[in-house]
Motif scaffolding. Structure first.
Motif, PDB file in Angstrom:
ATOM      1  N   ILE A 142      61.881  -2.724 183.868  1.00 42.09           N
ATOM      2  CA  ILE A 142      63.256  -3.183 184.059  1.00 42.09           C
ATOM      3  C   ILE A 142      63.346  -4.698 183.939  1.00 42.09           C
ATOM      4  O   ILE A 142      64.368  -5.296 184.222  1.00 42.09           O
ATOM      5  CB  ILE A 142      63.853  -2.699 185.396  1.00 42.09           C
ATOM      6  CG1 ILE A 142      62.931  -3.041 186.548  1.00 42.09           C
ATOM      7  CG2 ILE A 142      64.173  -1.219 185.348  1.00 42.09           C
ATOM      8  CD1 ILE A 142      63.551  -2.809 187.908  1.00 42.09           C
TER       9      ILE A 142
ATOM     10  N   SER B 285      68.779   8.312 174.202  1.00 41.67           N
ATOM     11  CA  SER B 285      69.110   7.993 175.595  1.00 41.67           C
ATOM     12  C   SER B 285      70.615   8.079 175.745  1.00 41.67           C
ATOM     13  O   SER B 285      71.358   7.774 174.816  1.00 41.67           O
ATOM     14  CB  SER B 285      68.678   6.569 175.935  1.00 41.67           C
ATOM     15  OG  SER B 285      67.283   6.449 175.876  1.00 41.67           O
TER      16      SER B 285
ATOM     17  N   SER C 203      74.356   6.936 181.238  1.00 44.11           N
ATOM     18  CA  SER C 203      73.430   6.838 182.367  1.00 44.11           C
ATOM     19  C   SER C 203      72.155   6.070 182.020  1.00 44.11           C
ATOM     20  O   SER C 203      71.435   5.630 182.909  1.00 44.11           O
ATOM     21  CB  SER C 203      73.034   8.242 182.835  1.00 44.11           C
ATOM     22  OG  SER C 203      72.200   8.863 181.867  1.00 44.11           O
ATOM     23  N   GLY C 204      71.858   5.925 180.722  1.00 45.36           N
ATOM     24  CA  GLY C 204      70.588   5.317 180.334  1.00 45.36           C
ATOM     25  C   GLY C 204      69.437   6.307 180.396  1.00 45.36           C
ATOM     26  O   GLY C 204      68.330   6.015 179.974  1.00 45.36           O
ATOM     27  N   GLY C 205      69.696   7.500 180.924  1.00 39.06           N
ATOM     28  CA  GLY C 205      68.642   8.517 181.034  1.00 39.06           C
ATOM     29  C   GLY C 205      68.452   9.261 179.729  1.00 39.06           C
ATOM     30  O   GLY C 205      69.203   9.095 178.770  1.00 39.06           O
ATOM     31  N   SER C 206      67.414  10.087 179.693  1.00 38.98           N
ATOM     32  CA  SER C 206      67.126  10.835 178.477  1.00 38.98           C
ATOM     33  C   SER C 206      66.417  12.134 178.828  1.00 38.98           C
ATOM     34  O   SER C 206      65.589  12.164 179.731  1.00 38.98           O
ATOM     35  CB  SER C 206      66.236   9.977 177.571  1.00 38.98           C
ATOM     36  OG  SER C 206      65.917  10.681 176.392  1.00 38.98           O
ATOM     37  N   LEU C 207      66.773  13.188 178.128  1.00 39.62           N
ATOM     38  CA  LEU C 207      66.051  14.454 178.292  1.00 39.62           C
ATOM     39  C   LEU C 207      65.183  14.634 177.064  1.00 39.62           C
ATOM     40  O   LEU C 207      65.684  14.883 175.963  1.00 39.62           O
ATOM     41  CB  LEU C 207      67.030  15.613 178.466  1.00 39.62           C
ATOM     42  CG  LEU C 207      66.417  16.982 178.773  1.00 39.62           C
ATOM     43  CD1 LEU C 207      65.376  16.905 179.877  1.00 39.62           C
ATOM     44  CD2 LEU C 207      67.506  17.954 179.191  1.00 39.62           C
ATOM     45  N   LEU C 208      63.878  14.462 177.253  1.00 40.50           N
ATOM     46  CA  LEU C 208      62.941  14.473 176.139  1.00 40.50           C
ATOM     47  C   LEU C 208      62.379  15.891 176.034  1.00 40.50           C
ATOM     48  O   LEU C 208      61.494  16.274 176.791  1.00 40.50           O
ATOM     49  CB  LEU C 208      61.861  13.427 176.387  1.00 40.50           C
ATOM     50  CG  LEU C 208      62.434  12.000 176.506  1.00 40.50           C
ATOM     51  CD1 LEU C 208      61.643  11.135 177.459  1.00 40.50           C
ATOM     52  CD2 LEU C 208      62.544  11.335 175.140  1.00 40.50           C
TER      53      LEU C 208
ATOM     54  N   ALA D 210      62.218   7.634 174.216  1.00 40.81           N
ATOM     55  CA  ALA D 210      63.675   7.591 174.291  1.00 40.81           C
ATOM     56  C   ALA D 210      64.193   6.386 173.515  1.00 40.81           C
ATOM     57  O   ALA D 210      63.514   5.360 173.423  1.00 40.81           O
ATOM     58  CB  ALA D 210      64.115   7.507 175.751  1.00 40.81           C
TER      59      ALA D 210
ATOM     60  N   ARG E 168      66.557   4.382 174.263  1.00 40.85           N
ATOM     61  CA  ARG E 168      66.946   3.289 175.169  1.00 40.85           C
ATOM     62  C   ARG E 168      68.084   2.442 174.619  1.00 40.85           C
ATOM     63  O   ARG E 168      69.103   2.954 174.251  1.00 40.85           O
ATOM     64  CB  ARG E 168      65.714   2.437 175.524  1.00 40.85           C
ATOM     65  CG  ARG E 168      64.678   3.280 176.257  1.00 40.85           C
ATOM     66  CD  ARG E 168      63.698   2.448 177.019  1.00 40.85           C
ATOM     67  NE  ARG E 168      62.745   3.345 177.673  1.00 40.85           N
ATOM     68  CZ  ARG E 168      61.580   2.988 178.169  1.00 40.85           C
ATOM     69  NH1 ARG E 168      61.204   1.719 178.108  1.00 40.85           N
ATOM     70  NH2 ARG E 168      60.799   3.866 178.743  1.00 40.85           N
TER      71      ARG E 168
ATOM     72  N   ARG F 197      68.124  13.331 184.344  1.00 38.45           N
ATOM     73  CA  ARG F 197      68.568  12.534 183.197  1.00 38.45           C
ATOM     74  C   ARG F 197      69.893  11.840 183.514  1.00 38.45           C
ATOM     75  O   ARG F 197      70.063  10.647 183.264  1.00 38.45           O
ATOM     76  CB  ARG F 197      68.748  13.410 181.960  1.00 38.45           C
ATOM     77  CG  ARG F 197      69.311  12.611 180.783  1.00 38.45           C
ATOM     78  CD  ARG F 197      70.056  13.436 179.769  1.00 38.45           C
ATOM     79  NE  ARG F 197      71.087  14.282 180.334  1.00 38.45           N
ATOM     80  CZ  ARG F 197      71.635  15.309 179.688  1.00 38.45           C
ATOM     81  NH1 ARG F 197      71.248  15.591 178.472  1.00 38.45           N
ATOM     82  NH2 ARG F 197      72.572  16.037 180.264  1.00 38.45           N
ATOM     83  N   ASP F 198      70.824  12.612 184.087  1.00 38.14           N
ATOM     84  CA  ASP F 198      72.133  12.034 184.373  1.00 38.14           C
ATOM     85  C   ASP F 198      72.062  10.933 185.423  1.00 38.14           C
ATOM     86  O   ASP F 198      72.949  10.100 185.525  1.00 38.14           O
ATOM     87  CB  ASP F 198      73.107  13.128 184.820  1.00 38.14           C
ATOM     88  CG  ASP F 198      73.404  14.095 183.674  1.00 38.14           C
ATOM     89  OD1 ASP F 198      73.142  13.725 182.506  1.00 38.14           O
ATOM     90  OD2 ASP F 198      73.888  15.215 183.938  1.00 38.14           O
TER      91      ASP F 198
ATOM     92  N   GLY G 278      69.841   8.750 185.222  1.00 36.15           N
ATOM     93  CA  GLY G 278      69.318   7.584 184.513  1.00 36.15           C
ATOM     94  C   GLY G 278      67.813   7.593 184.277  1.00 36.15           C
ATOM     95  O   GLY G 278      67.260   6.586 183.841  1.00 36.15           O
ATOM     96  N   HIS G 279      67.154   8.700 184.544  1.00 36.09           N
ATOM     97  CA  HIS G 279      65.702   8.744 184.353  1.00 36.09           C
ATOM     98  C   HIS G 279      65.341   9.316 182.983  1.00 36.09           C
ATOM     99  O   HIS G 279      66.139   9.991 182.353  1.00 36.09           O
ATOM    100  CB  HIS G 279      65.059   9.588 185.451  1.00 36.09           C
ATOM    101  CG  HIS G 279      65.318   9.063 186.817  1.00 36.09           C
ATOM    102  ND1 HIS G 279      64.843   7.837 187.234  1.00 36.09           N
ATOM    103  CD2 HIS G 279      66.036   9.552 187.856  1.00 36.09           C
ATOM    104  CE1 HIS G 279      65.242   7.615 188.484  1.00 36.09           C
ATOM    105  NE2 HIS G 279      65.985   8.640 188.880  1.00 36.09           N
ATOM    106  N   GLU G 280      64.104   9.052 182.559  1.00 39.96           N
ATOM    107  CA  GLU G 280      63.594   9.664 181.332  1.00 39.96           C
ATOM    108  C   GLU G 280      62.792  10.883 181.745  1.00 39.96           C
ATOM    109  O   GLU G 280      61.776  10.780 182.424  1.00 39.96           O
ATOM    110  CB  GLU G 280      62.744   8.660 180.546  1.00 39.96           C
ATOM    111  CG  GLU G 280      63.628   7.562 179.960  1.00 39.96           C
ATOM    112  CD  GLU G 280      62.903   6.557 179.087  1.00 39.96           C
ATOM    113  OE1 GLU G 280      61.668   6.649 178.937  1.00 39.96           O
ATOM    114  OE2 GLU G 280      63.591   5.668 178.547  1.00 39.96           O
ATOM    115  N   VAL G 281      63.283  12.051 181.354  1.00 39.16           N
ATOM    116  CA  VAL G 281      62.691  13.306 181.804  1.00 39.16           C
ATOM    117  C   VAL G 281      62.013  14.007 180.639  1.00 39.16           C
ATOM    118  O   VAL G 281      62.641  14.292 179.619  1.00 39.16           O
ATOM    119  CB  VAL G 281      63.779  14.242 182.373  1.00 39.16           C
ATOM    120  CG1 VAL G 281      63.136  15.498 182.957  1.00 39.16           C
ATOM    121  CG2 VAL G 281      64.603  13.526 183.429  1.00 39.16           C
ATOM    122  N   ILE G 282      60.737  14.277 180.785  1.00 40.55           N
ATOM    123  CA  ILE G 282      60.001  15.005 179.760  1.00 40.55           C
ATOM    124  C   ILE G 282      59.893  16.450 180.239  1.00 40.55           C
ATOM    125  O   ILE G 282      59.272  16.734 181.257  1.00 40.55           O
ATOM    126  CB  ILE G 282      58.592  14.411 179.561  1.00 40.55           C
ATOM    127  CG1 ILE G 282      58.694  12.972 179.071  1.00 40.55           C
ATOM    128  CG2 ILE G 282      57.791  15.242 178.567  1.00 40.55           C
ATOM    129  CD1 ILE G 282      58.399  11.923 180.092  1.00 40.55           C
TER     130      ILE G 282
END
Ligand code: B12
Ligand SMILES: Nc1nc2c(ncn2[C@@H]2O[C@H](COP(=O)(O)OP(=O)(O)OP(=O)(O)O)[C@@H](O)[C@H]2O)c(=O)[nH]1
Ligand SMILES: [Mg+2]
Lengths: 311, 148
Positions: A12, A99, A103-108, A129, A131, B28-29, B31-35
């Motif tokens: 961050i 991403s 939210s900045g999040g990602s489902l990989l 991601a 980003r 994810r929602d 804000g995390h990166e979820v594998i």
């Protein structure tokens, strides 16, 4: 040992102790997956020391695997990864997913489809991601691929996010590009419009077990005939049933880098790097505000950005 | 908020994946990166995925009753691989009676059916806080700390 808490702070952008990228790289070269994984995290977070340590990578061959959402890129990548691995190559896979801008999040989720490479411990798989990247390719992707090459991977597969119309960026990063299409005609029209068809080194019509695949392949072949890319092979594959994979692997092994494409790739690489530079420029936010307030014109803003930062 | 890289994994032969996907989306929602690993992963594969992905947290999901063997096995292999600072949590159908043994193995949080997402998120926030002030919470960091 580098602790996660430190890495998270690095991710961050909070100032931290300078992490030892060189020892991470050395450990990665000696086979430590964890050190490689951490080096990749540092690179993606923009750590300049880490990025510098992976300059001048040893030779490797990278293949971008791109195409519309759901055509089977991940299953095909999985099959290719284990086929190259069985041929004695050291394979690494980068799987890109978007991403959320909110939210900045990602489902990989590409790994979900990678059953064979998941079970093969020789293969290194990393989900990436996008980003803060503007398009569908994450920043510092080339440096991440370089890190993999340094760690001894000589075959690097990069699965892009399911692409829309304007995604050509992968061409600037990978040595060769495999375009995956499905049996539905609609996808192919999209590919023609986007121009990606012209840039591909190999085209695959996946899901050849479904009706319409033969027709799709012949449409693609006649589409290619009109362009300069008339020698691009179009292959029928069913990643699910493993049909056509051996031929595809042979075709990929025999690809040679082409000069005309090379200048185009450098052009794209230059533009990508310029974009990154602009986005990390400290004056950007202020310029955006002044543009909004009508204090400067777009032309003036561009001129200002092109001046050295401390001038 | 700190962006975490979290692996959500389905160990063993259990084919119930709705819960794992619900949790993965919620993270994810936030804000995390979820594998997400997909179904039917061996403990060995899960540990390799955590390592390759540079994840600091792994969430295990099980509804089939095999958690009593699989969760501690993942914990054990993480420790053996030198990944003792990784935080392990989980959910699914996990009877109360089975939980002490899982906590003993290093699982820091267990969340059953109907858990509100906020509870899982507040667990993660506490993990981040503990890490920031050096309190143990990883699977191999020998601590009694746990949430539920
Ligand atoms: C839907 C369902 C199915 C569907 C699954 C569809 C799918 N793709 O997921 C189908 C019909 C396929 C199915 C099949 C079977 N099922 Co079923 N199934 C259910 C049912 C009714 C609901 C599960 C569900 O989806 N819940 C909704 C989700 C959102 O909730 P959840 O999974 O619990 O997840 C929540 C929490 O547990 C937690 N959580 C879950 N994972 C994780 C992970 C982390 C990291 C965290 C933090 C939290 C967390 O958060 C989630 C959100 O709140 C349950 C009964 C029940 N009430 O749970 C039985 C149940 C799980 N099934 C059961 C059984 C026995 C079977 C079968 C063996 C039946 C059979 N004889 O054929 C098969 C086996 C299938 C297989 N291959 O494994 C039993 C398991 C018994 C046991 N554990 O001892 C149950 C409990 C029913 C019962 N009371 O007997 N099943
Ligand atoms: N019938 C058939 N289905 C396939 C084949 N290859 C992949 N699929 C299915 O197509 C669906 C999507 O496959 P993925 O590999 O996830 O596709 P993708 O292009 O990676 O998808 P995104 O990454 O989301 O863009 C899955 O349900 C696969 O099982 C194939 O050769 N034949
Ligand atoms: Mg995919």
């Amino acid at each position: 040992m580098v602790h996660h808490a430190v890495l998270e702070r690095a991710a961050i952008g909070v100032g931290v102790d300078r992490l030892d990228s060189i020892s991470l790289l050395n450990e990665a070269k000696n086979g430590s997956r964890r050190s490689l994984a951490r080096l990749l995290s540092l690179i993606q977070s923009g750590d300049t020391t880490a990025i510098d340590t992976v300059q001048n990578p040893p030779a490797s061959r990278s293949l971008g695997i791109t195409g519309p959402p759901g055509v089977g890129k991940s299953v095909l990548t999985d099959r290719l990864a284990s086929a190259f691995s069985d041929r004695g190559q050291r394979v690494a896979v980068l799987c890109i997913d978007p991403s959320s801008p909110v939210s900045g999040g990602s489902l990989l989720g590409d790994r979900m489809r990678m059953e064979e490479s998941g079970a093969d411990e020789r293969i290194y798989v990393r989900s990436v991601a996008t980003r803060d990247a503007v398009g569908s390719l994450p920043f510092r992707l080339s440096a991440m691929a370089d890190a993999l090459a340094h760690a001894g991977h000589d075959r690097i597969l990069i699965e892009t996010a399911g692409v829309g119309q304007t995604e050509l960026g992968i061409v600037s990063i990978a040595d060769h590009v495999l375009l995956v299409e499905g049996p539905e005609r609609g996808d192919i029209v999209q590919a023609e419009k986007a121009g990606i068809l012209e840039m591909a080194d190999v085209v695959v019509v996946n899901k050849s077990d479904l009706p319409g695949a033969e027709q799709a392949a012949s449409d693609l072949r006649s589409g290619l005939e009109f362009g300069r890319a008339s020698t691009v092979p179009v292959l029928l594959v069913s990643a699910l049933n493993h049909t056509g994979v051996v031929d595809l692997v042979e075709t990929i092994e025999n690809l040679i880098p082409s000069d005309t494409v090379s200048s185009m790739r450098w052009r794209l690489r230059l533009l990508e790097s310029l974009q990154q530079t602009v986005l990390s420029d400290n004056r950007l936010e202020d310029l955006v505000r002044r543009l909004g307030d009508g204090e400067v014109s777009l032309q003036q803003a561009v001129q200002e950005l092109l001046q050295p930062e401390d001038a | 908020m700190t962006r975490l890289r979290i692996v959500v994994a389905k160990p063993g032969l259990d084919g119930h994946d709705r819960g794992a996907k619900v949790v993965a989306r919620a993270l994810r929602d936030a804000g995390h990166e979820v594998i997400y690993t997909g179904l039917r992963r061996t403990p060995e594969e899960i540990v390799r995925i955590v390592e390759d992905e540079d994840a600091s947290i792994v969430g295990l999901s099980s509804l089939s009753g095999a958690h009593a063997f699989l969760f501690p096995r993942v914990c054990e292999l993480l420790n053996e691989a030198g990944l003792g600072d990784v935080v392990v949590f989980g959910g699914g159908i996990i009877p109360q009676a089975d939980r002490p043994a899982l906590h003993e193995a290093g699982v820091r949080g267990i969340f059953g059916p109907g858990t509100p997402t906020d509870e899982v998120l507040s667990f993660l926030e506490e993990v981040v806080e503990r890490r920031a002030n050096g309190s143990p919470c990883g699977v191999g960091e020998g601590s009694d700390w746990r949430r539920s």
